[in-house]
Scaffold this motif. Structure first.
Motif, mmCIF file in Angstrom:
data_model
loop_
_atom_site.group_PDB
_atom_site.id
_atom_site.type_symbol
_atom_site.label_atom_id
_atom_site.label_comp_id
_atom_site.label_asym_id
_atom_site.label_seq_id
_atom_site.Cartn_x
_atom_site.Cartn_y
_atom_site.Cartn_z
ATOM 1 N N LEU A 147 0.810 -1.219 0.000
ATOM 2 C CA LEU A 147 0.000 0.000 0.000
ATOM 3 C C LEU A 147 0.843 1.269 0.000
ATOM 4 O O LEU A 147 0.309 2.361 -0.198
ATOM 5 C CB LEU A 147 -0.934 0.014 1.211
ATOM 6 N N VAL A 148 2.155 1.135 0.228
ATOM 7 C CA VAL A 148 3.033 2.308 0.208
ATOM 8 C C VAL A 148 3.002 2.906 -1.200
ATOM 9 O O VAL A 148 3.272 2.199 -2.182
ATOM 10 C CB VAL A 148 4.473 1.925 0.606
ATOM 11 N N PRO A 149 2.674 4.190 -1.337
ATOM 12 C CA PRO A 149 2.499 4.758 -2.682
ATOM 13 C C PRO A 149 3.826 4.982 -3.400
ATOM 14 O O PRO A 149 4.860 5.213 -2.782
ATOM 15 C CB PRO A 149 1.791 6.087 -2.407
ATOM 16 N N GLY A 150 3.790 4.913 -4.713
ATOM 17 C CA GLY A 150 4.917 5.239 -5.571
ATOM 18 C C GLY A 150 4.471 6.200 -6.653
ATOM 19 O O GLY A 150 3.269 6.422 -6.860
ATOM 20 N N TYR A 151 5.440 6.769 -7.380
ATOM 21 C CA TYR A 151 5.080 7.796 -8.359
ATOM 22 C C TYR A 151 4.191 7.249 -9.470
ATOM 23 O O TYR A 151 3.409 7.983 -10.091
ATOM 24 C CB TYR A 151 6.349 8.428 -8.942
ATOM 25 N N ARG A 152 4.271 5.939 -9.748
ATOM 26 C CA ARG A 152 3.437 5.347 -10.787
ATOM 27 C C ARG A 152 1.954 5.354 -10.410
ATOM 28 O O ARG A 152 1.084 5.237 -11.289
ATOM 29 C CB ARG A 152 3.884 3.912 -11.066
ATOM 30 N N ASP A 153 1.679 5.503 -9.118
ATOM 31 C CA ASP A 153 0.277 5.534 -8.691
ATOM 32 C C ASP A 153 -0.467 6.754 -9.231
ATOM 33 O O ASP A 153 -1.701 6.761 -9.286
ATOM 34 C CB ASP A 153 0.181 5.503 -7.166
ATOM 35 N N LEU A 154 0.283 7.806 -9.582
ATOM 36 C CA LEU A 154 -0.369 8.983 -10.145
ATOM 37 C C LEU A 154 -0.997 8.680 -11.503
ATOM 38 O O LEU A 154 -1.976 9.312 -11.902
ATOM 39 C CB LEU A 154 0.639 10.128 -10.288
ATOM 40 N N LEU A 155 -0.439 7.716 -12.232
ATOM 41 C CA LEU A 155 -0.950 7.359 -13.562
ATOM 42 C C LEU A 155 -2.052 6.308 -13.404
ATOM 43 O O LEU A 155 -1.917 5.167 -13.856
ATOM 44 C CB LEU A 155 0.189 6.846 -14.435
ATOM 45 N N TRP A 156 -3.142 6.692 -12.795
ATOM 46 C CA TRP A 156 -4.209 5.745 -12.469
ATOM 47 C C TRP A 156 -5.090 5.419 -13.672
ATOM 48 O O TRP A 156 -5.868 4.473 -13.641
ATOM 49 C CB TRP A 156 -5.068 6.310 -11.344
ATOM 50 N N SER A 157 -4.964 6.221 -14.750
ATOM 51 C CA SER A 157 -5.791 6.001 -15.946
ATOM 52 C C SER A 157 -4.902 6.036 -17.189
ATOM 53 O O SER A 157 -3.905 6.775 -17.218
ATOM 54 C CB SER A 157 -6.869 7.083 -16.056
ATOM 55 N N PRO A 158 -5.227 5.285 -18.234
ATOM 56 C CA PRO A 158 -4.451 5.351 -19.476
ATOM 57 C C PRO A 158 -4.653 6.658 -20.237
ATOM 58 O O PRO A 158 -3.895 6.964 -21.154
ATOM 59 C CB PRO A 158 -4.984 4.149 -20.290
ATOM 60 N N HIS A 159 -5.657 7.434 -19.876
ATOM 61 C CA HIS A 159 -5.935 8.711 -20.535
ATOM 62 C C HIS A 159 -5.170 9.823 -19.804
ATOM 63 O O HIS A 159 -5.510 10.199 -18.675
ATOM 64 C CB HIS A 159 -7.428 9.006 -20.541
ATOM 65 N N GLY A 160 -4.147 10.350 -20.477
ATOM 66 C CA GLY A 160 -3.298 11.359 -19.838
ATOM 67 C C GLY A 160 -4.036 12.614 -19.447
ATOM 68 O O GLY A 160 -3.789 13.192 -18.380
ATOM 69 N N SER A 161 -4.954 13.073 -20.305
ATOM 70 C CA SER A 161 -5.688 14.298 -19.992
ATOM 71 C C SER A 161 -6.525 14.123 -18.733
ATOM 72 O O SER A 161 -6.633 15.044 -17.906
ATOM 73 C CB SER A 161 -6.592 14.681 -21.171
ATOM 74 N N LEU A 162 -7.110 12.943 -18.564
ATOM 75 C CA LEU A 162 -7.917 12.687 -17.366
ATOM 76 C C LEU A 162 -7.043 12.686 -16.117
ATOM 77 O O LEU A 162 -7.424 13.227 -15.068
ATOM 78 C CB LEU A 162 -8.649 11.354 -17.512
ATOM 79 N N VAL A 163 -5.858 12.102 -16.226
ATOM 80 C CA VAL A 163 -4.917 12.088 -15.099
ATOM 81 C C VAL A 163 -4.501 13.508 -14.728
ATOM 82 O O VAL A 163 -4.472 13.887 -13.545
ATOM 83 C CB VAL A 163 -3.680 11.240 -15.442
ATOM 84 N N LEU A 164 -4.197 14.332 -15.734
ATOM 85 C CA LEU A 164 -3.759 15.707 -15.484
ATOM 86 C C LEU A 164 -4.862 16.551 -14.854
ATOM 87 O O LEU A 164 -4.637 17.269 -13.873
ATOM 88 C CB LEU A 164 -3.298 16.347 -16.793
ATOM 89 N N VAL A 165 -6.063 16.461 -15.417
ATOM 90 C CA VAL A 165 -7.170 17.298 -14.927
ATOM 91 C C VAL A 165 -7.562 16.903 -13.504
ATOM 92 O O VAL A 165 -7.703 17.763 -12.618
ATOM 93 C CB VAL A 165 -8.376 17.197 -15.873
ATOM 94 N N THR A 166 -7.725 15.610 -13.257
ATOM 95 C CA THR A 166 -8.112 15.178 -11.907
ATOM 96 C C THR A 166 -6.994 15.425 -10.910
ATOM 97 O O THR A 166 -7.246 15.793 -9.752
ATOM 98 C CB THR A 166 -8.483 13.687 -11.910
ATOM 99 N N GLY A 167 -5.741 15.242 -11.358
ATOM 100 C CA GLY A 167 -4.612 15.496 -10.456
ATOM 101 C C GLY A 167 -4.516 16.956 -10.065
ATOM 102 O O GLY A 167 -4.298 17.288 -8.899
ATOM 103 N N ALA A 168 -4.705 17.852 -11.060
ATOM 104 C CA ALA A 168 -4.665 19.289 -10.764
ATOM 105 C C ALA A 168 -5.812 19.686 -9.841
ATOM 106 O O ALA A 168 -5.633 20.455 -8.884
ATOM 107 C CB ALA A 168 -4.725 20.088 -12.064
ATOM 108 N N ALA A 169 -7.006 19.154 -10.117
ATOM 109 C CA ALA A 169 -8.170 19.481 -9.285
ATOM 110 C C ALA A 169 -7.979 18.985 -7.854
ATOM 111 O O ALA A 169 -8.237 19.717 -6.880
ATOM 112 C CB ALA A 169 -9.431 18.886 -9.891
ATOM 113 N N ALA A 170 -7.507 17.738 -7.714
ATOM 114 C CA ALA A 170 -7.299 17.187 -6.371
ATOM 115 C C ALA A 170 -6.183 17.918 -5.642
ATOM 116 O O ALA A 170 -6.282 18.205 -4.440
ATOM 117 C CB ALA A 170 -6.982 15.695 -6.468
ATOM 118 N N GLY A 171 -5.100 18.249 -6.373
ATOM 119 C CA GLY A 171 -3.977 18.940 -5.744
ATOM 120 C C GLY A 171 -4.359 20.313 -5.214
ATOM 121 O O GLY A 171 -4.019 20.665 -4.081
ATOM 122 N N TRP A 172 -5.087 21.097 -6.021
ATOM 123 C CA TRP A 172 -5.488 22.430 -5.572
ATOM 124 C C TRP A 172 -6.558 22.350 -4.489
ATOM 125 O O TRP A 172 -6.610 23.223 -3.609
ATOM 126 C CB TRP A 172 -5.986 23.249 -6.760
#
Length: 414
Positions: A147-172
């Motif tokens: 369960l220890v997270p790694g940087y690959r966990d950020l790529l939770w979806s094969p769609h890069g735009s979805l990863v970027l948008v949700t990541g930015a929204a969650a981060g802010w």
């Protein structure tokens, strides 16, 4: 307040009585902190100064205040000049029968939020609850290391735009919650804090001004400084516990793992105390320094001029070590911190030049090349997401830095 405004104060006679504004006073080592939470103006005075504020607040005249202090301390104190200094700081509401104009206080964020609404934020049980939650998460990670997270966990979806948008929204969203934790805790202590965007070296940050917390007890001050970190740890711990009971390989599990990493990512940044992070204010409070960053920067400049033997202009005096005017305990802390300040700043700027800027340019160029009818819909969506998010953050950084610099110049002119 300008010098002209200070000169326009009414004449102060020995028989003059003054009306002080709502001031807070607390002991701090060998001195006393006097200030106003509403304007976030504070000054450190010796014990005699704090006693003078008390006597003036009780309605004693200037002459009578001086007589009482002379009897108590055996020293002759200039109460007239002291009153002028208080008036220049905005601490005096009336001198004799003449009112003293007051500066407009800084605007507070969420002004309708009252201390009684968030009194729970300073309850002693709250840190215990966060500690229990953190301990439970550590036990869960110990039992299930996967369960220890790694940087690959950020790529939770094969769609890069979805990863970027949700990541930015969650981060802010997490960043906003982090700063709201500071604001809520400070407001529970009666401090009218405000939130705004700011910059720390190459970083765009959201910051909460809780300088009024200076008048609160130490436990309240440290709680307000650490509230944001505590919130990140509480969110991360909760996500670990939810992950432990979620089926692996599912979309929900991957999204939770990405959220966990986003909650933990700001914590290493807090260790960069040379950029005045949350831990910097804890360090400043524990060392008893008034302005650890400002004094450390002044000492670093002094040492730099001595090392490079910077030529002096004609008519200027020889540079004097600015740390010599500080108490011994502050002097040691400031000189040590100046090393951390210089080394940390140099490393950060080197990282900006060697890694951040090249990576930004590469991503923007690739995103621009990825646009067009020759590329698929997914590629175009990914390129647009990169251009909007990365370009928007950089533009926002430039605008924020420009606005803050202009505000500082306006404050200096005032």
């Amino acid at each position: 307040m300008t010098d002209t405004a200070a000169e326009n104060h009414p004449r102060i006679e020995p028989s003059t009585r003054v009306l002080l504004r709502d001031l807070g006073v607390r002991p701090d080592r060998d001195e006393w902190i006097v200030g106003r939470m509403s304007t976030r103006t504070f000054v450190a005075v010796p014990a005699a100064g704090a006693r003078a504020v008390e006597l003036l607040g009780e309605g004693h005249s200037v002459a009578r205040t001086g007589e009482i202090l002379r009897a108590e301390t055996g020293e002759e104190l200039d109460i007239t000049d002291f009153v002028r200094d208080l008036a220049a700081l905005g601490f005096v509401a009336r001198i004799g029968d003449c009112p003293v104009p007051d500066a407009e206080p800084p605007r507070a964020t969420l002004p309708r939020l009252r201390p009684r609404h968030v009194r729970y934020a300073l309850h002693p049980a709250l840190p215990v609850l966060v500690g229990v939650l953190l301990a439970a998460a550590v036990i869960a990670l110990f039992r299930r290391p996967e369960l220890v997270p790694g940087y690959r966990d950020l790529l939770w979806s094969p769609h890069g735009s979805l990863v970027l948008v949700t990541g930015a929204a969650a981060g802010w969203t997490l960043l906003l919650a982090h700063e709201l934790a500071h604001l809520v805790t400070a407001r529970a202590a009666g401090v009218p804090a405000n939130m705004r965007l700011g910059t720390r070296l190459q970083f765009l940050v959201m910051q909460t001004d809780i300088s009024g917390i200076e008048l609160a007890p130490r436990r309240h001050r440290l709680t307000a400084y650490l509230a944001g970190i505590a919130l990140n740890l509480a969110v991360a711990s909760s996500l670990v516990l939810v992950l432990a009971v979620t089926d692996t390989g599912t979309t929900a599990h991957r999204m939770l793992a990405a959220a966990l990493l986003l909650a933990l990512m700001p914590l290493p940044f807090q260790c960069m105390v040379f950029t005045r992070t949350d831990l910097y204010f804890v360090l400043q409070d524990l060392t008893g320094c008034r302005d650890l960053y400002g004094d450390g920067l002044a000492y670093a400049r002094y040492v730099f001029r001595r090392v490079v033997r910077w030529p002096r202009r004609a008519g200027t005096t020889k540079a004097v070590d600015p740390s010599t005017r500080l108490p011994a305990h502050e002097r040691r802390a400031v000189r040590l911190y100046s090393v951390v300040l210089v080394v940390g700043t140099v490393v950060c700027l080197m990282f900006l030049a060697a890694v951040t800027l090249p990576a930004d340019v590469t991503l923007l160029v690739r995103a621009a090349r990825g646009l067009g009818p020759d590329h698929g819909l997914a590629a175009n969506a990914d390129a647009v997401a990169v251009l909007v998010i990365l370009g928007g953050v950089n533009i926002l950084w430039l605008v924020t830095r420009w606005r803050n610099r202009r505000s500082r110049r306006s404050a200096r002119r005032a």
